[in-house]
Scaffold this active site. Structure first.
Site: not given
Ligand code: ACO
Length: 319
Positions: A111, A246, A276
């Site tokens: 990214c 980004h 994204n």
């Molecule tokens: N729908 C419902 N529940 C979900 C989903 C979904 N799509 N995805 C995850 N959950 C659940 C998880 O299983 C977890 O459940 P649990 O508590 O029972 O274990 C709960 O939701 C919380 O999960 P987290 O991973 O802690 O959720 P978080 O608030 O961190 O959000 C996210 C996840 C959106 C991926 C966030 O961490 C994020 O945006 N991270 C950065 C990603 C990023 O910036 N990537 C950039 C690089 S991409 C590239 O280079 C190609």
């Protein structure tokens, strides 16, 4: 270096959050509240090359430059269809760019790729030269549509800029932290090799991500790199007219804006409708901001990216 024109391209197929509830255990409410994404474009035949070509044509037209004057083509992508030829070389062919005295190559910084491309172009461009810098991704090629923690995040698209060498103020900062766990897109499966004892099958070429790890890295690296380029310009974040970051998660951008103490409305966002798009994210957002007419010549702009590698970078420039 000065950006003369921008362009963007998107697949026509818009997929709303509702479609993912049928594929994985997720909901519109979860996706919107945790990411800010409501829909994204997903290819139904577009490739990283076809999107890059459309975005580039628009950028060249908006810059008003002649194709034959382009001496540098850098394409940032992790989803090109071939390792070689590069997307940049295929663009040279498809756009009818010159063959001699041109550099055309791809870079892989996930990214952050487009930000790295801007920094590289500043080093390579000479007075009178023009660069075409492109970010293009078809992430649906590497998305695991059964993994709810990643499949809802990504979209396809391309963004491009045409730039010229200029002695206007330009600051660039970049970084890399090798990390084979937090964000991985598997390799192309190797051909059978009679001289290798290795028989382990490689992981499939799908995105695997530890979202929380990447989230922490994103907020920390965005804040650090934006502060660094603004300080080099002798400014504070509050002096910047537009931040184009980004688009990975609305909460990441809002959190960085709070830490920087900059007005949140100066952080352009299109994540709601684009998701994204990795290397395409920053140039696509820049093109949409430019097309909106809100970006004025002479304004102070900061571009910022982070992503797989792990990598990060930021650029300060006068528009
Ligand atoms: N729908 C419902 N529940 C979900 C989903 C979904 N799509 N995805 C995850 N959950 C659940 C998880 O299983 C977890 O459940 P649990 O508590 O029972 O274990 C709960 O939701 C919380 O999960 P987290 O991973 O802690 O959720 P978080 O608030 O961190 O959000 C996210 C996840 C959106 C991926 C966030 O961490 C994020 O945006 N991270 C950065 C990603 C990023 O910036 N990537 C950039 C690089 S991409 C590239 O280079 C190609």
């Amino acid at each position: 270096m000065r950006i003369l024109g921008t362009g963007g391209a998107l697949p026509s197929n818009e997929v709303g959050n509702g479609a993912f509830s049928a594929l994985a255990d997720t909901s519109d409410e979860w996706i919107v509240s945790r990411t800010g994404i409501r829909s994204r474009r997903i290819s139904s035949g577009d490739t990283a090359l076809s999107l890059a070509r459309s975005a580039s044509e628009r950028a060249i037209a908006s810059a008003g430059i002649r194709r034959e004057d382009i001496s540098l083509v850098v394409c940032a992508s992790v989803t090109g269809e071939t390792l070689t030829p590069s997307l940049a070389c295929l663009l040279q062919r498809d756009l009818g760019l010159r063959e001699d005295n041109i550099l055309a190559f791809d870079i892989n910084a996930a990214c952050t790729g487009f930000i790295y491309a801007l920094g590289l172009a500043r080093e390579f461009l000479r007075p009178g030269g023009y660069a075409l810098l492109v970010g293009s991704e078809v992430l649906s090629r590497v998305t695991d549509f059964t993994d709810r923690s990643t499949c809802v995040l990504f979209g396809d698209g391309a963004g491009a800029v045409a730039a010229e060498a200029s002695d206007g103020e330009f600051h660039f900062v970049s970084g890399a932290r090798g990390d084979g766990e937090s964000l991985v897109i598997g390799s192309i499966p190797p051909a059978p090799n009679p001289f290798s004892a290795a028989r382990a099958s490689p992981p499939p070429p799908l995105i695997r991500m530890n979202g929380q790890e990447v989230f922490r890295f994103a907020v920390e690296s965005m804040t650090k790199s934006i502060l660094c380029v603004t300080e080099r310009a002798g400014l504070a974040p509050g002096d910047i007219h537009h931040f184009v970051c980004h688009q990975a998660n609305r909460r990441i951008i809002e959190s960085a804006a709070r830490r920087l103490g900059a007005p949140p409305e100066r952080f352009f966002m299109n994540i709601e409708r684009r998701g994204n798009t990795s290397a395409a994210s920053v140039p696509l957002a820049l093109d949409e901001l430019n097309a909106s007419g809100r970006l004025l010549r002479g304004e102070r702009v900061v571009l910022s990216g982070f992503g797989g590698g792990l990598t990060y970078g930021a650029v300060y420039m006068i528009w």
